[in-house]
Design a protein around this motif. Structure first.
Motif, PDB file in Angstrom:
ATOM      1  N   THR A 143       9.045  20.523 -28.488  1.00  0.00           N
ATOM      2  CA  THR A 143       9.900  21.086 -29.866  1.00  0.00           C
ATOM      3  C   THR A 143       9.197  19.930 -30.816  1.00  0.00           C
ATOM      4  O   THR A 143       9.324  18.956 -30.875  1.00  0.00           O
ATOM      5  N   MET A 144       8.987  20.667 -32.048  1.00  0.00           N
ATOM      6  CA  MET A 144       8.638  19.977 -33.298  1.00  0.00           C
ATOM      7  C   MET A 144       9.642  20.015 -34.245  1.00  0.00           C
ATOM      8  O   MET A 144      10.055  21.115 -34.643  1.00  0.00           O
ATOM      9  N   ILE A 145      10.031  19.064 -34.575  1.00  0.00           N
ATOM     10  CA  ILE A 145      11.104  18.829 -35.600  1.00  0.00           C
ATOM     11  C   ILE A 145      10.510  18.366 -36.991  1.00  0.00           C
ATOM     12  O   ILE A 145       9.903  17.263 -36.888  1.00  0.00           O
ATOM     13  N   THR A 146      10.888  18.883 -37.946  1.00  0.00           N
ATOM     14  CA  THR A 146      10.582  18.504 -39.404  1.00  0.00           C
ATOM     15  C   THR A 146      11.593  18.486 -40.143  1.00  0.00           C
ATOM     16  O   THR A 146      12.879  18.346 -39.757  1.00  0.00           O
ATOM     17  N   ASP A 147      11.308  17.978 -41.598  1.00  0.00           N
ATOM     18  CA  ASP A 147      12.455  17.745 -42.406  1.00  0.00           C
ATOM     19  C   ASP A 147      13.182  19.217 -42.804  1.00  0.00           C
ATOM     20  O   ASP A 147      14.169  19.138 -43.577  1.00  0.00           O
ATOM     21  N   TYR A 148      12.681  20.152 -42.222  1.00  0.00           N
ATOM     22  CA  TYR A 148      13.189  21.311 -42.738  1.00  0.00           C
ATOM     23  C   TYR A 148      13.723  22.394 -41.614  1.00  0.00           C
ATOM     24  O   TYR A 148      14.296  23.528 -41.831  1.00  0.00           O
ATOM     25  N   GLY A 149      13.008  22.319 -40.586  1.00  0.00           N
ATOM     26  CA  GLY A 149      13.264  23.254 -39.366  1.00  0.00           C
ATOM     27  C   GLY A 149      12.679  22.574 -38.158  1.00  0.00           C
ATOM     28  O   GLY A 149      12.235  21.200 -37.933  1.00  0.00           O
ATOM     29  N   TYR A 150      12.521  23.601 -37.097  1.00  0.00           N
ATOM     30  CA  TYR A 150      11.982  23.040 -36.011  1.00  0.00           C
ATOM     31  C   TYR A 150      11.101  24.214 -35.358  1.00  0.00           C
ATOM     32  O   TYR A 150      11.326  25.373 -35.309  1.00  0.00           O
ATOM     33  N   PHE A 151       9.878  24.081 -34.595  1.00  0.00           N
ATOM     34  CA  PHE A 151       9.361  24.927 -33.950  1.00  0.00           C
ATOM     35  C   PHE A 151       9.726  24.847 -32.306  1.00  0.00           C
ATOM     36  O   PHE A 151       9.828  23.637 -31.753  1.00  0.00           O
ATOM     37  N   HIS A 152       9.734  26.112 -31.558  1.00  0.00           N
ATOM     38  CA  HIS A 152       9.880  26.162 -30.256  1.00  0.00           C
ATOM     39  C   HIS A 152       8.581  27.102 -29.717  1.00  0.00           C
ATOM     40  O   HIS A 152       8.136  27.763 -30.439  1.00  0.00           O
ATOM     41  N   THR A 153       8.046  26.783 -28.561  1.00  0.00           N
ATOM     42  CA  THR A 153       7.197  27.669 -27.782  1.00  0.00           C
ATOM     43  C   THR A 153       8.076  28.410 -26.798  1.00  0.00           C
ATOM     44  O   THR A 153       8.871  27.939 -26.052  1.00  0.00           O
ATOM     45  N   SER A 154       7.519  29.314 -26.393  1.00  0.00           N
ATOM     46  CA  SER A 154       8.232  30.095 -25.363  1.00  0.00           C
ATOM     47  C   SER A 154       7.165  31.322 -24.852  1.00  0.00           C
ATOM     48  O   SER A 154       6.283  31.623 -25.358  1.00  0.00           O
ATOM     49  N   ASN A 155       7.763  32.047 -23.914  1.00  0.00           N
ATOM     50  CA  ASN A 155       6.838  33.284 -23.140  1.00  0.00           C
ATOM     51  C   ASN A 155       8.095  33.935 -22.739  1.00  0.00           C
ATOM     52  O   ASN A 155       9.104  33.699 -22.261  1.00  0.00           O
ATOM     53  N   GLY A 156       7.839  35.292 -22.588  1.00  0.00           N
ATOM     54  CA  GLY A 156       8.495  36.221 -21.665  1.00  0.00           C
ATOM     55  C   GLY A 156       9.687  36.268 -22.548  1.00  0.00           C
ATOM     56  O   GLY A 156       9.677  36.735 -23.739  1.00  0.00           O
ATOM     57  N   GLU A 157      11.227  36.627 -21.843  1.00  0.00           N
ATOM     58  CA  GLU A 157      12.222  36.895 -22.613  1.00  0.00           C
ATOM     59  C   GLU A 157      12.891  35.484 -22.802  1.00  0.00           C
ATOM     60  O   GLU A 157      13.038  34.868 -22.063  1.00  0.00           O
ATOM     61  N   HIS A 158      13.222  35.418 -24.183  1.00  0.00           N
ATOM     62  CA  HIS A 158      14.342  33.996 -24.287  1.00  0.00           C
ATOM     63  C   HIS A 158      15.180  34.281 -25.452  1.00  0.00           C
ATOM     64  O   HIS A 158      14.842  35.204 -26.457  1.00  0.00           O
ATOM     65  N   THR A 159      16.429  33.686 -25.259  1.00  0.00           N
ATOM     66  CA  THR A 159      17.391  33.873 -26.236  1.00  0.00           C
ATOM     67  C   THR A 159      17.544  32.454 -27.045  1.00  0.00           C
ATOM     68  O   THR A 159      17.789  31.666 -26.334  1.00  0.00           O
ATOM     69  N   PHE A 160      17.571  32.527 -28.186  1.00  0.00           N
ATOM     70  CA  PHE A 160      17.476  31.315 -29.083  1.00  0.00           C
ATOM     71  C   PHE A 160      18.778  31.214 -29.832  1.00  0.00           C
ATOM     72  O   PHE A 160      19.511  32.365 -30.413  1.00  0.00           O
ATOM     73  N   SER A 161      19.558  30.182 -29.858  1.00  0.00           N
ATOM     74  CA  SER A 161      20.547  29.877 -30.619  1.00  0.00           C
ATOM     75  C   SER A 161      20.251  29.883 -32.269  1.00  0.00           C
ATOM     76  O   SER A 161      19.244  29.501 -32.553  1.00  0.00           O
ATOM     77  N   SER A 162      21.172  30.590 -32.787  1.00  0.00           N
ATOM     78  CA  SER A 162      20.977  30.543 -34.286  1.00  0.00           C
ATOM     79  C   SER A 162      22.307  30.489 -35.251  1.00  0.00           C
ATOM     80  O   SER A 162      23.245  30.227 -34.471  1.00  0.00           O
ATOM     81  N   LEU A 163      22.321  30.907 -36.285  1.00  0.00           N
ATOM     82  CA  LEU A 163      23.494  31.041 -37.392  1.00  0.00           C
ATOM     83  C   LEU A 163      22.848  32.424 -38.167  1.00  0.00           C
ATOM     84  O   LEU A 163      21.752  32.715 -38.567  1.00  0.00           O
ATOM     85  N   PRO A 164      23.859  32.928 -38.602  1.00  0.00           N
ATOM     86  CA  PRO A 164      23.795  34.320 -39.606  1.00  0.00           C
ATOM     87  C   PRO A 164      23.039  33.673 -40.802  1.00  0.00           C
ATOM     88  O   PRO A 164      23.422  32.626 -41.436  1.00  0.00           O
ATOM     89  N   LYS A 165      21.938  34.340 -41.284  1.00  0.00           N
ATOM     90  CA  LYS A 165      20.906  33.957 -42.384  1.00  0.00           C
ATOM     91  C   LYS A 165      20.278  32.993 -42.257  1.00  0.00           C
ATOM     92  O   LYS A 165      19.331  32.355 -43.200  1.00  0.00           O
ATOM     93  N   GLN A 166      20.046  32.356 -40.793  1.00  0.00           N
ATOM     94  CA  GLN A 166      19.091  31.337 -40.749  1.00  0.00           C
ATOM     95  C   GLN A 166      17.796  31.990 -40.675  1.00  0.00           C
ATOM     96  O   GLN A 166      17.543  33.104 -40.111  1.00  0.00           O
ATOM     97  N   GLN A 167      16.743  31.294 -41.318  1.00  0.00           N
ATOM     98  CA  GLN A 167      15.509  31.804 -41.631  1.00  0.00           C
ATOM     99  C   GLN A 167      14.657  31.669 -40.297  1.00  0.00           C
ATOM    100  O   GLN A 167      14.479  30.460 -39.656  1.00  0.00           O
ATOM    101  N   VAL A 168      13.771  32.495 -39.826  1.00  0.00           N
ATOM    102  CA  VAL A 168      13.040  32.514 -38.715  1.00  0.00           C
ATOM    103  C   VAL A 168      11.912  33.195 -38.759  1.00  0.00           C
ATOM    104  O   VAL A 168      11.620  34.219 -39.466  1.00  0.00           O
ATOM    105  N   SER A 169      10.592  32.723 -38.179  1.00  0.00           N
ATOM    106  CA  SER A 169       9.345  33.214 -38.190  1.00  0.00           C
ATOM    107  C   SER A 169       8.897  33.114 -36.928  1.00  0.00           C
ATOM    108  O   SER A 169       9.133  32.156 -35.929  1.00  0.00           O
ATOM    109  N   VAL A 170       8.398  34.128 -36.421  1.00  0.00           N
ATOM    110  CA  VAL A 170       7.628  34.356 -35.008  1.00  0.00           C
ATOM    111  C   VAL A 170       6.273  34.647 -34.984  1.00  0.00           C
ATOM    112  O   VAL A 170       5.692  35.237 -35.647  1.00  0.00           O
ATOM    113  N   PHE A 171       5.523  33.718 -34.339  1.00  0.00           N
ATOM    114  CA  PHE A 171       3.916  33.620 -34.436  1.00  0.00           C
ATOM    115  C   PHE A 171       3.656  33.792 -32.962  1.00  0.00           C
ATOM    116  O   PHE A 171       3.693  33.435 -31.937  1.00  0.00           O
TER     117      PHE A 171
END
Length: 224
Positions: A143-171
């Motif tokens: 997990t990489m944490i910055t001052d603004y957010g965090y990166f996760h690595t994954s594969n297959g099917e995964h459910t991520f905790s979030s909040l409504p209107k939290q900004q998300v990018s998928v690479f």
């Protein structure tokens, strides 16, 4: 402070501090202070000492630390002059060899990376891309944490905790099939990194299902 930060994991099998921009956000600072195994790239040591934190080990090629600090911490300083890999990977390999794997059990070790972005942009891109390399090739969960957010690595099917209107990018890294539930815009097997950016969580979780590897970024702040 939102629920994502309140409930964010702060205990890891290893925490690695890189020599990018030193963190200012309260979450990475808290993780540094409470880390049981803290491995520091030598260029980040001086800033860490300002917080009165002494690391488990200091790793680097010796070009980013002065002789005074080398001598002061000679018992925990490990100079690795090999130039094929950067200091972040050297620290990762050293940490992987010096964590108590018996305590981890059958699960993959969980590593947290702090201070790995900022300053030179080429270093930032390289360090982010290394998260997937560590996941696939070294068998760790980074997990990489910055001052603004965090990166996760994954594969297959995964459910991520979030909040409504939290900004998300998928690479997308290797998926030929890639779908999502709980994001504002449905994702697909994007061929370009920019195509998966600037999405948004709709509720307290979202799910991604792909037939390969992908990288997810989530912000700390919700969109107003």
């Amino acid at each position: 402070m939102n629920d994502i930060i309140n409930n964010f994991p702060i205990y890891y099998d290893a925490v690695i501090l890189a020599a990018g921009d030193f963190p200012q956000h309260s979450l990475p600072i808290k993780i540094l202070r409470q880390a049981k195994k803290l491995f520091v790239c030598d260029g980040a040591l001086a800033n860490l000492l300002k917080l009165n934190i002494t690391p488990t080990a200091i790793i680097g090629d010796g070009d980013s630390i002065n002789n005074t600090l080398k001598q002061r911490f000679s018992d925990i300083y490990h100079q690795i002059e090999e130039q094929e890999e950067n200091d972040l990977t050297k620290a990762t390999r050293y940490a992987l060899a010096h964590i108590d794997k018996e305590l981890i059990g059958k699960q993959l070790p969980r590593f947290c990376y702090i201070g790995a972005t900022g300053k030179r942009e080429d270093h930032t891109i390289g360090n982010i891309s290394l998260m997937m390399y560590y996941y696939k090739e070294l068998g760790i969960i980074p997990t990489m944490i910055t001052d603004y957010g965090y990166f996760h690595t994954s594969n297959g099917e995964h459910t991520f905790s979030s909040l409504p209107k939290q900004q998300v990018s998928v690479f997308n890294c290797s998926c030929t099939s890639l779908k999502s539930e709980g994001l504002k815009w449905d994702i697909y097997p994007m061929k370009q990194f920019w195509q998966g950016t600037l999405n948004e969580a709709l509720a307290n979780s979202f799910t991604i299902n792909g037939n390969g590897f992908y990288l997810v970024y989530q912000t700390f702040a919700q969109k107003e």
